[in-house]
Design a protein around this motif. Sequence first.
Motif, mmCIF file in Angstrom:
data_model
loop_
_atom_site.group_PDB
_atom_site.id
_atom_site.type_symbol
_atom_site.label_atom_id
_atom_site.label_comp_id
_atom_site.label_asym_id
_atom_site.label_seq_id
_atom_site.Cartn_x
_atom_site.Cartn_y
_atom_site.Cartn_z
ATOM 1 N N PRO A 55 27.715 30.470 36.027
ATOM 2 C CA PRO A 55 28.269 29.926 37.103
ATOM 3 C C PRO A 55 27.551 29.982 38.710
ATOM 4 C CG PRO A 55 29.638 31.627 36.540
ATOM 5 C CD PRO A 55 28.570 31.452 35.600
ATOM 6 N N THR A 56 27.859 29.006 39.485
ATOM 7 C CA THR A 56 27.413 29.381 40.709
ATOM 8 C C THR A 56 28.822 29.366 41.439
ATOM 9 O OG1 THR A 56 27.092 26.988 41.422
ATOM 10 C CG2 THR A 56 25.116 28.207 40.596
ATOM 11 N N ILE A 57 28.763 30.021 42.660
ATOM 12 C CA ILE A 57 30.107 30.277 43.345
ATOM 13 C C ILE A 57 29.543 30.389 44.995
ATOM 14 C CG2 ILE A 57 30.118 32.799 43.094
ATOM 15 C CD1 ILE A 57 33.090 32.525 43.083
ATOM 16 N N GLY A 58 30.148 29.579 45.764
ATOM 17 C CA GLY A 58 29.996 29.519 47.164
ATOM 18 C C GLY A 58 30.495 30.626 47.690
ATOM 19 N N PRO A 59 30.178 30.814 49.141
ATOM 20 C CA PRO A 59 30.140 32.071 49.815
ATOM 21 C C PRO A 59 31.827 32.062 50.356
ATOM 22 C CG PRO A 59 28.980 30.396 51.223
ATOM 23 C CD PRO A 59 29.034 29.987 49.833
ATOM 24 N N ARG A 60 32.511 31.047 50.435
ATOM 25 C CA ARG A 60 33.929 31.210 50.624
ATOM 26 C C ARG A 60 34.656 31.621 49.827
ATOM 27 N NH1 ARG A 60 34.783 26.118 54.782
ATOM 28 N NH2 ARG A 60 33.493 26.710 56.446
ATOM 29 N N HIS A 61 34.269 30.905 48.104
ATOM 30 C CA HIS A 61 34.895 31.467 47.130
ATOM 31 C C HIS A 61 34.759 32.842 46.842
ATOM 32 C CE1 HIS A 61 34.368 26.891 46.501
ATOM 33 N NE2 HIS A 61 35.638 26.888 46.199
ATOM 34 N N ARG A 62 33.532 33.305 47.182
ATOM 35 C CA ARG A 62 33.078 34.632 46.586
ATOM 36 C C ARG A 62 33.858 35.649 47.618
ATOM 37 N NH1 ARG A 62 29.031 36.862 44.059
ATOM 38 N NH2 ARG A 62 28.073 35.041 43.717
ATOM 39 N N ARG A 63 33.987 35.480 48.926
ATOM 40 C CA ARG A 63 34.572 36.289 49.855
ATOM 41 C C ARG A 63 36.135 36.275 49.483
ATOM 42 N NH1 ARG A 63 30.891 33.712 53.933
ATOM 43 N NH2 ARG A 63 32.568 32.342 54.194
ATOM 44 N N LEU A 64 36.719 35.423 49.080
ATOM 45 C CA LEU A 64 38.201 35.219 48.844
ATOM 46 C C LEU A 64 38.467 35.928 47.640
ATOM 47 C CD1 LEU A 64 40.946 34.314 49.444
ATOM 48 C CD2 LEU A 64 40.506 32.087 48.741
ATOM 49 N N LEU A 65 37.623 35.648 46.577
ATOM 50 C CA LEU A 65 37.760 36.184 45.116
ATOM 51 C C LEU A 65 37.553 37.705 45.354
ATOM 52 C CD1 LEU A 65 38.563 35.566 42.292
ATOM 53 C CD2 LEU A 65 35.973 35.386 41.843
ATOM 54 N N ALA A 66 36.454 38.137 45.879
ATOM 55 C CA ALA A 66 36.248 39.620 46.072
ATOM 56 C C ALA A 66 37.499 40.393 46.845
ATOM 57 C CB ALA A 66 35.009 39.805 47.035
ATOM 58 N N ALA A 67 38.192 39.513 47.876
ATOM 59 C CA ALA A 67 39.299 40.246 48.306
ATOM 60 C C ALA A 67 40.484 40.314 47.475
ATOM 61 C CB ALA A 67 39.458 39.486 49.804
ATOM 62 N N LEU A 68 40.671 39.271 46.677
ATOM 63 C CA LEU A 68 41.828 39.391 45.895
ATOM 64 C C LEU A 68 41.591 40.476 44.548
ATOM 65 C CD1 LEU A 68 42.214 35.227 45.328
ATOM 66 C CD2 LEU A 68 44.066 37.065 46.306
ATOM 67 N N GLU A 69 40.500 40.521 44.256
ATOM 68 C CA GLU A 69 40.031 41.639 43.205
ATOM 69 C C GLU A 69 40.093 43.089 43.748
ATOM 70 O OE1 GLU A 69 37.991 44.699 41.297
ATOM 71 O OE2 GLU A 69 37.105 43.674 43.016
ATOM 72 N N ARG A 70 40.023 43.034 45.217
ATOM 73 C CA ARG A 70 39.984 44.507 45.866
ATOM 74 C C ARG A 70 41.628 44.794 46.068
ATOM 75 N NH1 ARG A 70 35.916 42.856 49.032
ATOM 76 N NH2 ARG A 70 37.541 42.563 50.632
ATOM 77 N N ARG A 71 42.341 43.734 46.540
ATOM 78 C CA ARG A 71 43.756 44.082 47.216
ATOM 79 C C ARG A 71 44.614 43.997 46.270
ATOM 80 N NH1 ARG A 71 43.232 41.540 53.087
ATOM 81 N NH2 ARG A 71 41.309 42.167 54.006
ATOM 82 N N THR A 72 45.975 44.401 46.732
ATOM 83 C CA THR A 72 47.086 44.172 46.024
ATOM 84 C C THR A 72 47.519 42.568 46.086
ATOM 85 O OG1 THR A 72 47.893 46.276 46.315
ATOM 86 C CG2 THR A 72 49.596 45.002 45.736
ATOM 87 N N ALA A 73 47.519 42.175 47.439
ATOM 88 C CA ALA A 73 47.832 40.773 47.751
ATOM 89 C C ALA A 73 47.237 40.508 49.010
ATOM 90 C CB ALA A 73 49.529 40.589 47.912
ATOM 91 N N VAL A 74 47.302 38.987 49.154
ATOM 92 C CA VAL A 74 46.586 38.471 50.462
ATOM 93 C C VAL A 74 47.608 37.446 50.817
ATOM 94 C CG1 VAL A 74 44.684 37.272 51.053
ATOM 95 C CG2 VAL A 74 44.284 38.873 49.669
ATOM 96 N N THR A 75 47.829 37.113 52.101
ATOM 97 C CA THR A 75 48.583 36.323 52.663
ATOM 98 C C THR A 75 47.712 34.998 52.975
ATOM 99 O OG1 THR A 75 48.380 36.824 54.997
ATOM 100 C CG2 THR A 75 50.323 37.920 53.840
#
Length: 123
Positions: free
Chosen positions: A37-57
């Motif tokens: 798969p390819t993943i755009g920079p916006r998707h990548r930043r958001l997914l990385a934050a969701l993976e690292r954090r407990t929750a994201v508003t």
Amino acid sequence: AGTERGECGMKDKQKAPAPVASGNEGQGNAKHYPQHPTIGPRHRRLLAALERRTAVTREQADRIAHASNSPHYVGELRKRYGIQIHTLMASGIDYDGRKIQYGVYWLDGDGKTAARKLLREAS
């Protein structure tokens, strides 16, 4: 007064998030997941934050993705890549003192595993 913020950035006075009814929502469709798969920079930043954090508003997701429409990117991560992203609707008070509802996103253990795999394999 009494406005300490928790991990999601919610004020102490705010009610706990309430689950959002969601049939198959958030289940994704892995059939559309390409071999490499390819993943755009916006998707990548958001997914990385969701993976690292407990929750994201939703507001945090907008800042993380550098977009004003983060629910769109959450939806694409679900549909395009099959990542199960959970959503709660939380109650809060806006700047003008009005009651509001806003989304809070998070990944469970399986979602975090899928996110790590996608981030590692995607170009």
